[in-house]
Scaffold this motif. Structure first.
Motif, mmCIF file in Angstrom:
data_model
loop_
_atom_site.group_PDB
_atom_site.id
_atom_site.type_symbol
_atom_site.label_atom_id
_atom_site.label_comp_id
_atom_site.label_asym_id
_atom_site.label_seq_id
_atom_site.Cartn_x
_atom_site.Cartn_y
_atom_site.Cartn_z
ATOM 1 N N ASN A 1 -10.677 -0.453 4.285
ATOM 2 C CA ASN A 1 -11.419 0.684 3.763
ATOM 3 C C ASN A 1 -12.882 0.308 3.526
ATOM 4 O OD1 ASN A 1 -11.675 3.338 2.900
ATOM 5 N ND2 ASN A 1 -11.225 2.829 0.774
ATOM 6 N N ALA A 2 -13.086 -0.890 2.993
ATOM 7 C CA ALA A 2 -14.452 -1.354 2.726
ATOM 8 C C ALA A 2 -15.249 -1.475 4.024
ATOM 9 C CB ALA A 2 -14.414 -2.697 2.001
ATOM 10 N N THR B 1 -8.081 5.336 3.251
ATOM 11 C CA THR B 1 -8.680 4.541 4.323
ATOM 12 C C THR B 1 -8.843 5.363 5.593
ATOM 13 O OG1 THR B 1 -7.770 2.482 3.437
ATOM 14 C CG2 THR B 1 -8.371 2.482 5.766
ATOM 15 N N HIS C 1 -7.376 -2.034 1.347
ATOM 16 C CA HIS C 1 -8.661 -1.858 0.671
ATOM 17 C C HIS C 1 -9.778 -2.584 1.422
ATOM 18 C CE1 HIS C 1 -6.508 -0.951 -3.399
ATOM 19 N NE2 HIS C 1 -6.442 0.053 -2.541
ATOM 20 N N SER C 2 -9.452 -3.726 2.024
ATOM 21 C CA SER C 2 -10.449 -4.454 2.819
ATOM 22 C C SER C 2 -10.845 -3.658 4.055
ATOM 23 C CB SER C 2 -9.885 -5.822 3.241
ATOM 24 O OG SER C 2 -9.671 -6.650 2.123
ATOM 25 N N ASP D 1 -2.947 5.220 -0.612
ATOM 26 C CA ASP D 1 -3.896 4.145 -0.266
ATOM 27 C C ASP D 1 -4.299 4.231 1.209
ATOM 28 O OD1 ASP D 1 -3.749 2.996 -2.842
ATOM 29 O OD2 ASP D 1 -1.962 1.856 -2.277
ATOM 30 N N LYS E 1 -1.875 -3.741 -0.633
ATOM 31 C CA LYS E 1 -2.983 -2.933 -1.150
ATOM 32 C C LYS E 1 -4.330 -3.594 -0.854
ATOM 33 C CE LYS E 1 -0.637 -0.551 -4.954
ATOM 34 N NZ LYS E 1 -1.077 0.832 -4.709
ATOM 35 N N TYR E 2 -4.434 -4.900 -1.085
ATOM 36 C CA TYR E 2 -5.722 -5.558 -0.878
ATOM 37 C C TYR E 2 -6.125 -5.553 0.594
ATOM 38 C CZ TYR E 2 -3.746 -9.909 1.074
ATOM 39 O OH TYR E 2 -3.127 -10.839 1.866
ATOM 40 N N ALA F 1 0.836 -1.204 0.000
ATOM 41 C CA ALA F 1 0.000 0.000 0.000
ATOM 42 C C ALA F 1 0.867 1.249 0.000
ATOM 43 C CB ALA F 1 -0.921 -0.006 1.211
#
Length: 226
Positions: free
Chosen positions: A210-211, A167, A207-208, A163, A203-204, A159
């Motif tokens: 963040n979701a 978040t 992003h999780s 990124d 990154k994933y 990240a």
């Protein structure tokens, strides 16, 4: 990266140190570069000539995976900004991907708003009687331990600062919606920024997170409309 260095000779000395350790990328943000800088750089004039001149510090840092701040002060008015100070020898264990090390002004160091952006802070252990080092001397110590990092291949899966900041903006929105004390939000954001940056999250993963924050905000908004 050198941040607003006022003494031209220091810029040259640090360029020389960088070349000593095989570090080729020197970045300058509002530094005073003169003929004296090239004189003290000696055989590292090419490092100065090829230095990246940064116009917008925050925009430049957006692409970094890890931002390392340097400080000679363990406390200060905002002690939470200077907690968990690493020693230089600990840096290689957290330095992954694109790493920016910020060396601040000779008279003041890095401002609080710059320290807030950092994922990690490092301090060279010194005598309590005379704790603050010349910036070029501190750079020599810290870059010694980072000399191998420059050769590590960049990892696009880690990240970036951008990124993580996306978040954190959603985290702030969620905290305000649950009436988290406003005066504690800035401190909480700094803590999360340093946890995520120090961990070298992918990154994933970010992003999780963040979701989750976005989903929570969306749910709270729906409940408030009922």
């Amino acid at each position: 990266m050198l941040v607003e260095l006022k003494i031209p000779e220091n810029v040259g000395f640090i360029a020389r140190v960088a070349k000593n350790y095989g570090i080729k990328r020197l970045c300058l943000y509002k530094c005073r570069v003169t003929e004296e800088s090239y004189h003290t750089a000696a055989n590292a004039k090419d490092v100065l000539e090829n230095a990246v001149v940064v116009e917008d510090l925050q925009e430049f840092l957006q692409r970094m995976n890890l931002i390392v701040g340097t400080t000679g002060i363990p406390g200060g008015d905002y002690k939470y900004l200077r907690k968990e100070l690493l020693a230089p020898e600990d840096l290689p264990s957290v330095a992954k991907g694109r790493v920016a090390v910020l060396f601040g002004r000779e008279d003041y160091g890095l401002y609080n708003e710059e320290l807030e952006m950092c994922h990690v802070l490092v301090r060279v252990p010194t005598s309590e009687e005379y704790p603050v080092m010349n910036v070029s001397h501190a750079a020599a110590v810290i870059l010694y331990f980072l000399r191998e990092i420059e050769r590590v291949q960049e990892d696009d899966e880690i990240a970036t600062f951008r990124d993580i900041e996306v978040t954190l903006s959603n985290l702030v929105e969620m905290l305000r919606m649950v009436q988290y004390p406003e005066h504690r939000i800035k401190r909480t954001v700094v803590i999360f920024r340093r946890i995520l940056g120090r961990a070298g999250v992918k990154k994933y993963e970010v992003h999780s997170l963040n979701a989750i924050f976005r989903k929570t905000v969306s749910y709270i908004k729906r409940m408030n409309r009922i």
